[in-house]
Enzyme design. Sequence first.
Site, short mmCIF file in Angstrom:
data_model
loop_
_atom_site.label_atom_id
_atom_site.label_comp_id
_atom_site.label_asym_id
_atom_site.label_seq_id
_atom_site.Cartn_x
_atom_site.Cartn_y
_atom_site.Cartn_z
N CYS A 39 15.78 45.66 -39.53
CA CYS A 39 16.47 46.45 -38.51
C CYS A 39 15.52 47.28 -37.66
O CYS A 39 15.57 47.24 -36.46
CB CYS A 39 17.55 47.36 -39.07
SG CYS A 39 19.04 46.45 -39.37
N GLN A 96 28.66 53.03 -35.15
CA GLN A 96 28.88 51.67 -34.63
C GLN A 96 30.37 51.39 -34.36
O GLN A 96 30.72 50.27 -33.99
CB GLN A 96 28.31 50.62 -35.60
CG GLN A 96 26.83 50.78 -35.92
CD GLN A 96 25.90 50.43 -34.74
OE1 GLN A 96 26.33 49.92 -33.70
NE2 GLN A 96 24.62 50.72 -34.89
N HIS A 137 23.44 57.13 -27.61
CA HIS A 137 22.57 56.05 -27.11
C HIS A 137 23.03 54.66 -27.53
O HIS A 137 22.45 53.66 -27.09
CB HIS A 137 21.11 56.30 -27.51
CG HIS A 137 20.83 56.16 -28.97
ND1 HIS A 137 20.23 55.05 -29.51
CD2 HIS A 137 21.07 56.99 -30.01
CE1 HIS A 137 20.10 55.23 -30.82
NE2 HIS A 137 20.62 56.38 -31.15
N THR A 152 19.83 75.85 -28.44
CA THR A 152 20.35 75.75 -27.07
C THR A 152 20.92 74.36 -26.81
O THR A 152 20.28 73.36 -27.10
CB THR A 152 19.20 76.06 -26.06
OG1 THR A 152 18.66 77.32 -26.41
CG2 THR A 152 19.71 76.07 -24.63
N ASN A 200 26.08 48.74 -39.64
CA ASN A 200 25.15 48.43 -38.55
C ASN A 200 24.40 47.12 -38.74
O ASN A 200 23.80 46.62 -37.80
CB ASN A 200 24.14 49.58 -38.38
CG ASN A 200 23.48 49.96 -39.68
OD1 ASN A 200 24.15 50.30 -40.65
ND2 ASN A 200 22.17 49.88 -39.72
N SER A 260 26.49 58.80 -32.03
CA SER A 260 25.27 58.89 -31.22
C SER A 260 25.54 58.27 -29.85
O SER A 260 26.03 57.14 -29.77
CB SER A 260 24.12 58.10 -31.87
OG SER A 260 23.51 58.86 -32.88
N THR A 309 22.10 61.17 -37.03
CA THR A 309 21.28 61.60 -38.16
C THR A 309 21.44 63.10 -38.41
O THR A 309 21.60 63.54 -39.55
CB THR A 309 19.80 61.24 -37.91
OG1 THR A 309 19.71 59.83 -37.70
CG2 THR A 309 18.91 61.63 -39.08
N1 PLP Z 1 24.26 55.43 -38.69
C1 PLP Z 1 24.33 54.18 -38.22
C2 PLP Z 1 25.39 53.26 -38.74
C3 PLP Z 1 23.42 53.72 -37.27
O1 PLP Z 1 23.50 52.47 -36.81
C4 PLP Z 1 22.43 54.63 -36.80
C5 PLP Z 1 21.41 54.16 -35.85
O2 PLP Z 1 20.89 53.08 -35.95
C6 PLP Z 1 22.42 55.92 -37.32
C7 PLP Z 1 23.34 56.29 -38.26
C8 PLP Z 1 21.40 56.93 -36.86
O3 PLP Z 1 21.60 57.23 -35.50
P1 PLP Z 1 20.55 58.11 -34.69
O4 PLP Z 1 19.22 57.47 -34.86
O5 PLP Z 1 21.03 58.07 -33.27
O6 PLP Z 1 20.60 59.49 -35.26
#
Ligand code: PLP
Length: 375
Positions: A322, A180, A202, A238, A146, A200, A71
């Site tokens: 979602c 993804q 996570h 930081t 996603n 990302s 994001t």
């Molecule tokens: N873009 C896509 C395709 C995603 O699946 C996600 C998370 O679900 C994001 C952006 C946003 O990721 P984050 O919440 O880790 O910033």
Amino acid sequence: MNLYFDAAATTPLSEKALEAYIKTEREFFANPSSLHKEGVKAHKELERNRAEIADLISVPPASLFFTSGATESIAAVFSSFLLSTPGKVIISSIEHDAVSSWLRPLERSGWKTAMLKAKGGIVRKEDLEAELTSDTRLVAIMSVNNVTGAVENIKELVETVRSYEKGLKHRIFFFSDSVQALGKIPFDPVALGIDGASFSAHKINGPRGIGALYLRRPEAFTAIAPAGGQEKGKRGGTENLPAIAGFRAALGEWMDGAEERREHIKMLSNRIKDAINGLGFHILSPADASPYIISFASPLPSEVYTRMLSERGISVSSGSACSNNTKGEGERILLSMGIRSSEAKNAVRISLSNGSDSDGVDELIKAIKEIGHGR
Ligand code: PLP
């Protein structure tokens, strides 16, 4: 046995990532920008992590900037355009809200916007060609969707932009949200020729709140405010070194034997799809989608169906919502793909991770068969 099938939302932190996080927090506590010896040591560790992550993503280390996640990476790019001379921005109709929510602010600042249809989940180069104009400055098309796992033809779309751009005095920035895609499909940002991408940690068993922005030509990119000048002025603040170390450990683990793992996930995914097809439910994901994501039209409203699976200990996500915060995002995406409203409302997303196993898939299939066509 793993009954968690919502890996596209997030994944648990791997043991190795947790260990790397704790070790780095203890050993490299100093601010990497500090000039004393602890700071220098932390800075070296930061750059070592950057080099390893860049190597795993197959990009030059100097093109990779750490952020708090996709994001923020997306925001860095879109905000920099927001404050520049207005032009035209083209995105696809299946973008995550992290991208599509930028259209309003851009429009308010005088930008022209266009949203490309994605019939069947795939953006067509003809549609992109039709929207390209001499004032187009930014194109954003995600690598893997996603909601459905649709894999976009990024190379072809980039080539379309590059050939149009030949007649222009300026370059068009091609951004691809690649959250993804990382580790889940063969993905090479440099070979694809994209200008920017977001990741990302996570989603691949790394920590939350850490991710990266890839910039093909960082020298041509100006962040709206460099803040403390960290990350070469592209992202001030930081650096979250322990989380970066966790990201590195998770990605290393995820990429280790990636091809065989993908084959295994494909096999699990095919078994789930066979069971869904066997019950006569419509699979909403394209046939060649990422094997990590399966979206299908369940026989019940998605909230009801996901609750019934949850009562059986199985976690999936409603393909129409979602997440609780983005109600309607999945439905918007499915409708824009040409899915009927009745099916979009019943959509369920099953998403796998490298931690998915056969026993868990057996239980999922058993539960899907038990629920059958509903009450
Ligand atoms: N873009 C896509 C395709 C995603 O699946 C996600 C998370 O679900 C994001 C952006 C946003 O990721 P984050 O919440 O880790 O910033």
